[in-house]
Every structure is written in C-alpha cells, then in structure tokens.
Design a protein around this motif. Sequence first.
Motif, PDB file in Angstrom:
ATOM      1  N   LEU A  18       0.828  -1.209   0.000  1.00  0.00           N
ATOM      2  CA  LEU A  18       0.000   0.000   0.000  1.00  0.00           C
ATOM      3  C   LEU A  18       0.863   1.260   0.000  1.00  0.00           C
ATOM      4  CD1 LEU A  18      -2.748  -1.050   2.586  1.00  0.00           C
ATOM      5  CD2 LEU A  18      -2.987  -0.925   0.099  1.00  0.00           C
ATOM      6  N   MET A  19       1.938   1.268   0.778  1.00  0.00           N
ATOM      7  CA  MET A  19       2.840   2.419   0.785  1.00  0.00           C
ATOM      8  C   MET A  19       3.501   2.605  -0.579  1.00  0.00           C
ATOM      9  SD  MET A  19       3.048   4.338   3.481  1.00  0.00           S
ATOM     10  CE  MET A  19       4.642   5.112   3.190  1.00  0.00           C
ATOM     11  N   SER A  20       3.851   1.503  -1.224  1.00  0.00           N
ATOM     12  CA  SER A  20       4.481   1.585  -2.543  1.00  0.00           C
ATOM     13  C   SER A  20       3.516   2.176  -3.566  1.00  0.00           C
ATOM     14  CB  SER A  20       4.951   0.197  -2.993  1.00  0.00           C
ATOM     15  OG  SER A  20       6.021  -0.249  -2.180  1.00  0.00           O
ATOM     16  N   VAL A  21       2.252   1.767  -3.516  1.00  0.00           N
ATOM     17  CA  VAL A  21       1.231   2.318  -4.418  1.00  0.00           C
ATOM     18  C   VAL A  21       1.014   3.796  -4.124  1.00  0.00           C
ATOM     19  CG1 VAL A  21      -1.223   2.261  -5.022  1.00  0.00           C
ATOM     20  CG2 VAL A  21       0.046   0.118  -4.814  1.00  0.00           C
ATOM     21  N   GLN A  37      -2.876   5.027   6.377  1.00  0.00           N
ATOM     22  CA  GLN A  37      -3.479   5.029   7.711  1.00  0.00           C
ATOM     23  C   GLN A  37      -4.988   5.210   7.622  1.00  0.00           C
ATOM     24  OE1 GLN A  37      -1.634   3.891  10.076  1.00  0.00           O
ATOM     25  NE2 GLN A  37      -0.543   5.535  11.121  1.00  0.00           N
ATOM     26  N   ASP A  38      -5.421   6.102   6.740  1.00  0.00           N
ATOM     27  CA  ASP A  38      -6.848   6.355   6.548  1.00  0.00           C
ATOM     28  C   ASP A  38      -7.544   5.100   6.044  1.00  0.00           C
ATOM     29  OD1 ASP A  38      -9.349   7.446   6.166  1.00  0.00           O
ATOM     30  OD2 ASP A  38      -8.711   9.011   4.770  1.00  0.00           O
ATOM     31  N   ALA A  39      -6.898   4.396   5.089  1.00  0.00           N
ATOM     32  CA  ALA A  39      -7.492   3.165   4.553  1.00  0.00           C
ATOM     33  C   ALA A  39      -7.650   2.110   5.641  1.00  0.00           C
ATOM     34  CB  ALA A  39      -6.633   2.623   3.412  1.00  0.00           C
ATOM     35  N   TYR A  40      -6.624   1.948   6.477  1.00  0.00           N
ATOM     36  CA  TYR A  40      -6.724   0.976   7.569  1.00  0.00           C
ATOM     37  C   TYR A  40      -7.789   1.389   8.579  1.00  0.00           C
ATOM     38  CZ  TYR A  40      -2.814  -2.095   6.422  1.00  0.00           C
ATOM     39  OH  TYR A  40      -2.005  -3.040   5.832  1.00  0.00           O
ATOM     40  N   ALA A  41      -7.908   2.689   8.837  1.00  0.00           N
ATOM     41  CA  ALA A  41      -8.936   3.160   9.765  1.00  0.00           C
ATOM     42  C   ALA A  41     -10.324   2.816   9.236  1.00  0.00           C
ATOM     43  CB  ALA A  41      -8.803   4.668   9.979  1.00  0.00           C
ATOM     44  N   VAL A  64      -9.317   1.186  -1.684  1.00  0.00           N
ATOM     45  CA  VAL A  64      -9.631   2.344  -0.842  1.00  0.00           C
ATOM     46  C   VAL A  64      -8.454   3.315  -0.789  1.00  0.00           C
ATOM     47  CG1 VAL A  64     -10.149   3.079   1.518  1.00  0.00           C
ATOM     48  CG2 VAL A  64     -11.333   1.102   0.538  1.00  0.00           C
ATOM     49  N   THR A  65      -7.236   2.792  -0.647  1.00  0.00           N
ATOM     50  CA  THR A  65      -6.055   3.661  -0.640  1.00  0.00           C
ATOM     51  C   THR A  65      -5.958   4.439  -1.947  1.00  0.00           C
ATOM     52  OG1 THR A  65      -4.831   2.161   0.823  1.00  0.00           O
ATOM     53  CG2 THR A  65      -3.537   3.707  -0.476  1.00  0.00           C
ATOM     54  N   SER A  66      -6.200   3.770  -3.061  1.00  0.00           N
ATOM     55  CA  SER A  66      -6.116   4.430  -4.365  1.00  0.00           C
ATOM     56  C   SER A  66      -7.182   5.519  -4.506  1.00  0.00           C
ATOM     57  CB  SER A  66      -6.271   3.398  -5.483  1.00  0.00           C
ATOM     58  OG  SER A  66      -5.242   2.425  -5.423  1.00  0.00           O
ATOM     59  N   ARG A  67      -8.374   5.268  -3.986  1.00  0.00           N
ATOM     60  CA  ARG A  67      -9.425   6.295  -4.036  1.00  0.00           C
ATOM     61  C   ARG A  67      -9.044   7.504  -3.199  1.00  0.00           C
ATOM     62  NH1 ARG A  67     -14.526   2.181  -3.190  1.00  0.00           N
ATOM     63  NH2 ARG A  67     -14.755   1.512  -5.377  1.00  0.00           N
ATOM     64  N   ILE A  68      -8.475   7.254  -2.025  1.00  0.00           N
ATOM     65  CA  ILE A  68      -8.028   8.360  -1.171  1.00  0.00           C
ATOM     66  C   ILE A  68      -6.957   9.175  -1.892  1.00  0.00           C
ATOM     67  CG2 ILE A  68      -6.807   8.916   0.970  1.00  0.00           C
ATOM     68  CD1 ILE A  68      -8.155   6.379   2.184  1.00  0.00           C
ATOM     69  N   CYS A  69      -6.013   8.474  -2.531  1.00  0.00           N
ATOM     70  CA  CYS A  69      -4.959   9.165  -3.281  1.00  0.00           C
ATOM     71  C   CYS A  69      -5.544   9.962  -4.446  1.00  0.00           C
ATOM     72  CB  CYS A  69      -3.941   8.153  -3.803  1.00  0.00           C
ATOM     73  SG  CYS A  69      -2.940   7.378  -2.516  1.00  0.00           S
ATOM     74  N   LEU A  70      -6.540   9.404  -5.107  1.00  0.00           N
ATOM     75  CA  LEU A  70      -7.193  10.109  -6.224  1.00  0.00           C
ATOM     76  C   LEU A  70      -7.781  11.430  -5.739  1.00  0.00           C
ATOM     77  CD1 LEU A  70      -8.136  10.031  -9.216  1.00  0.00           C
ATOM     78  CD2 LEU A  70     -10.200   8.862  -8.410  1.00  0.00           C
ATOM     79  N   ASP A  71      -8.442  11.395  -4.587  1.00  0.00           N
ATOM     80  CA  ASP A  71      -9.017  12.618  -4.025  1.00  0.00           C
ATOM     81  C   ASP A  71      -7.909  13.618  -3.678  1.00  0.00           C
ATOM     82  OD1 ASP A  71     -11.560  11.594  -4.258  1.00  0.00           O
ATOM     83  OD2 ASP A  71     -11.671  10.911  -2.176  1.00  0.00           O
ATOM     84  N   LEU A  72      -6.801  13.116  -3.111  1.00  0.00           N
ATOM     85  CA  LEU A  72      -5.695  14.002  -2.752  1.00  0.00           C
ATOM     86  C   LEU A  72      -5.048  14.613  -3.984  1.00  0.00           C
ATOM     87  CD1 LEU A  72      -4.016  11.897   0.077  1.00  0.00           C
ATOM     88  CD2 LEU A  72      -5.203  14.082   0.346  1.00  0.00           C
ATOM     89  N   LEU A  73      -4.941  13.816  -5.062  1.00  0.00           N
ATOM     90  CA  LEU A  73      -4.358  14.346  -6.296  1.00  0.00           C
ATOM     91  C   LEU A  73      -5.226  15.456  -6.868  1.00  0.00           C
ATOM     92  CD1 LEU A  73      -3.168  11.052  -8.043  1.00  0.00           C
ATOM     93  CD2 LEU A  73      -1.713  12.929  -7.277  1.00  0.00           C
ATOM     94  N   GLY A  74      -6.529  15.326  -6.713  1.00  0.00           N
ATOM     95  CA  GLY A  74      -7.437  16.344  -7.227  1.00  0.00           C
ATOM     96  C   GLY A  74      -7.238  17.690  -6.547  1.00  0.00           C
ATOM     97  N   SER A  75      -6.917  17.657  -5.237  1.00  0.00           N
ATOM     98  CA  SER A  75      -6.717  18.906  -4.497  1.00  0.00           C
ATOM     99  C   SER A  75      -5.260  19.361  -4.511  1.00  0.00           C
ATOM    100  CB  SER A  75      -7.176  18.738  -3.043  1.00  0.00           C
ATOM    101  OG  SER A  75      -6.435  17.715  -2.403  1.00  0.00           O
ATOM    102  N   ALA A  76      -4.349  18.457  -4.888  1.00  0.00           N
ATOM    103  CA  ALA A  76      -2.923  18.785  -4.840  1.00  0.00           C
ATOM    104  C   ALA A  76      -2.556  19.887  -5.821  1.00  0.00           C
ATOM    105  CB  ALA A  76      -2.088  17.539  -5.127  1.00  0.00           C
TER     106      ALA A  76
END
Length: 304
Positions: A18-21, A37-41, A64-76
Amino acid sequence: MGTVETSAADAATDRRQLMSVAYRLLGSVTEAEDAVQDAYARWYGLPRSRREEIRSPAAWLTTVTSRICLDLLGSARARRERYVGAWLPEPLPDRTEWERADGVDPAGPQDPADQIVLDESVTTAFLVVLESMTPAERVAFVLHDVFRYPFADIADVLGRTPAACKQLAASARRRVSVARTPVRTAQADVVRRVKEAWENKDVAALVGLLDPAAVMTADGGGMVGTVLRPVEGDARIARYMVAIADKAPGLELLQRSVNGVPGLVARRDGVVVTVASFDVVDGSVTRIWVVRNPEKLRSWAVAG
C-alpha cells in the motif's frame, strides 16, 4: 487472504504494498502514510460482519487507498499552485546503504520510507513525469503498468468503465515512455565525477559533465533559500553550483542512492540539508533535481 484475521507477516506485506502504491501516486512519503493510515482506519471501522464478507482484504485496502490518493491528487494541484517555487517529489534514501557506510544500527527506528519498494518506477525522473498526468491517468497507469492490476479493478477505483481506464493508461504511457528507460551503470561514475568537480569548484569540469541543454530544478518550499525557477544550460548550472559551494562552507558531500539511483547528498554538522537526483543520458547529466525543503527530508534524518 480470505479471512479477516491476518498474520503479522501478511499485514507487513500488505502495508508495504500500500505504501508503494500510495507513494507513486502522490510523490510524498508523508501523504502516502496518511492515505494508508486512513485506509486501515476505514477497514477497522467496518462492522466485523462486513469485513468477513470481503474475500481479499488486501485488494479492498488497495482500492480504498487508491481512491483516497485520487481525491488528494485532485486537491494537490490547487495546493501546488500556492507552493513557493518548484514542487518536486519527496526523495527516498536507501537505509541499508547508510547503515553500511555510517555503521547505523539496523535495528534503529523505522520510517515509512523504509516500506516503499524501490525500482525504476520510483526514480525522480519517473515521478516528475507522473506529475504531468491528470489524476485519473496517474491512477490508471500506476495501478496497471506498475502494479499489474486489471482494468476491471481499476474501474472500481476511478468509477469508469474498464475500456475508459485502458484509454487513460494508454494516454499516460505516451507521456512516460521517454522517462522510463533503464538506469545505466555509468550513472554512478558520472555522479562521482560531478561530486569531485563540485568539491573542487571546477566550472570547466562541471560543464564537461553537463548536457548543453541541461536543466536544474530546486525545491525549497519557501523554507530555505534556493532558486525559484529552473536554471538552464550547462554553463549557468555550473556557475550556480560553484556559487553555492562558495556560500556554504562546511558542507559534506556524499554519493548516495536517491530513489534507487546514484545521487548526491549534502550534510552540515551531520544533518542532511540537500538531496540531489540526476538524470544521465549517454554519459551527460541532462536533469538535476535538488530538494532542500526540510519537510521533505525527514526520511533522511532517520537514514543519515
């Protein structure tokens, strides 16, 4: 992995994946760690009955991790428009290399960066190209071309059809084809010679090692002094490097791996203050990426 309970070894493997992705998607160790951490939570927040229905917790966590990253990329992108100077990916050390060179205790404190697998898909050159993609392109490309996830699974992440995800990956592939070349063994020798010329303040030697159209990009994040715009051309870069050496007495230059590729690290009083990555083509340095933002050098405090 069909049960809710997993072994410690399985959990460690899952977290490393997950960290590598997440790092490849975000270019930041800190943001990657937060996403994981968010995905595990969210996983542990599910009712036990729901977790028992999930046949592959690892696949669920990756989605779930990838979706969280997608959202972060949108705001980055909006955040990086406000960033002072150029934004570069967070560099990664090779912890074992520092242990061998400096005798650091291998049982010392672990860092999230230690969990990221280093290969050609994590070089600075590769990550910089990933930054040029749209968030959807980046997710589709990284998950399919780097981690070999099928487009049907990627469709669940992006909320698009598998065919649309395939087109996104193809578009991204065209952008990255030039950057994704094998690292040549000669790079270590070229970087060593750059180090020697820099230490000797030898402008002519530096010019001889740089491609005439070379570009140096620096990231200080507004927290430390550095150029805000890329420096272009072999002579200008060489003069700038020598000027830095003149203004920073007491710096210790070390040749170390940066994102798995030979690079240079500058320490002052034992503290890493600068990490430089290089792209070497046909024996000449074509790109230099310099990270000085201390917030992006936290992993190097653990390594060094």
